[in-house]
Design an enzyme around this catalytic site. Structure first.
Site, PDB file in Angstrom:
ATOM      1  N   ASP A  35      -6.210   8.150  -0.521  1.00 16.83           N
ATOM      2  CA  ASP A  35      -5.736   7.110   0.508  1.00 16.83           C
ATOM      3  C   ASP A  35      -4.546   7.436   1.507  1.00 16.83           C
ATOM      4  O   ASP A  35      -3.774   8.188   0.938  1.00 16.83           O
ATOM      5  CB  ASP A  35      -5.510   5.659  -0.197  1.00 16.83           C
ATOM      6  CG  ASP A  35      -6.472   5.178  -0.833  1.00 16.83           C
ATOM      7  OD1 ASP A  35      -7.573   5.096  -0.438  1.00 16.83           O
ATOM      8  OD2 ASP A  35      -6.454   4.665  -1.791  1.00 16.83           O
ATOM      9  N   GLU A  58       0.812  -1.304   0.009  1.00 16.99           N
ATOM     10  CA  GLU A  58       0.164  -0.023   0.071  1.00 16.99           C
ATOM     11  C   GLU A  58       0.671   1.299  -0.058  1.00 16.99           C
ATOM     12  O   GLU A  58       0.398   2.203  -0.680  1.00 16.99           O
ATOM     13  CB  GLU A  58      -0.992   0.055   1.215  1.00 16.99           C
ATOM     14  CG  GLU A  58      -2.105  -0.770   1.045  1.00 16.99           C
ATOM     15  CD  GLU A  58      -3.382  -0.396   0.060  1.00 16.99           C
ATOM     16  OE1 GLU A  58      -2.951   0.516  -0.482  1.00 16.99           O
ATOM     17  OE2 GLU A  58      -4.208  -1.274  -0.239  1.00 16.99           O
TER      18      GLU A  58
END
Length: 192
Positions: free
Chosen positions: A78, A60
């Site tokens: 994000d 991520e």
């Protein structure tokens, strides 16, 4: 004379620079083993989940606490080590949404709030899907198999620690055996 198109381009460039600039100026890029140990020791992540959490963080954010993801198709972004979405979990700006933190707080070098929020996301998705890790898009592709996730903690715990823990477990077991043997022996000798 600046055209309307050039004006929009300049504004877009400024937005991109500001949006991706680390908040507060403090960030940390973890080493995989450093993150594994911190998750276990400081944040109480169960040992059987640590490899998966480290795998998710790698895919991520590349272990970068100040990472801010590209705008998603729904316009959300994000944030932080676990790339937590501002669509539902954090709020830009101010504290809010489900995790009760601003997205900027997820982009600093203190990962306590990131871990608390990630655990909350995990629990909610655990109830919904039976597997809390499915909340992260990278999980299915990179971290779902035990073998794939385990490579992220391979070698992180020194053999000395494992050996010492094993030795302590054996000693505890011997003490219990000895104690039970002693108790049994005393019952027979007591005339009961």
């Amino acid at each position: 004379m600046v055209t309307m198109r050039e004006n929009h381009c300049i504004l877009l460039c400024l937005f991109v620079i500001i949006y991706w600039w680390p908040q507060g100026g403090h960030c940390k890029v973890y080493e995989r083993c450093e993150l594994a140990r911190e998750l276990k020791e400081a944040h109480g992540i169960p040992e059987d989940q640590i490899a998966t959490w480290v795998c998710i963080a790698k895919h991520e954010s590349q272990f970068n606490t100040s990472a801010v993801g590209h705008l998603n198709a729904d316009g959300s972004g994000d944030h932080g080590l676990f790339q937590i979405s501002d669509l539902y979990w954090c709020s830009p700006p101010g504290k809010g949404w489900v995790c009760g933190v601003s997205c900027a707080e997820l982009e600093d070098d203190d990962i306590k709030d990131d871990v608390v929020c990630a655990k909350r996301i995990y629990r909610q998705h655990q109830r919904i899907s039976g597997n809390g890790f499915t909340a992260w898009a990278v999980y299915a592709m990179y971290c779902a198999s035990k073998e794939a996730a385990d490579k992220f903690v391979d070698g992180c715990y020194s053999e000395g620690i494992k050996t010492k823990a094993l030795e302590e477990a054996v000693v505890r077991k011997e003490v219990v055996k000895t104690s039970k043997k002693y108790q049994t022996k005393n019952i027979w000798n007591s005339g009961i």
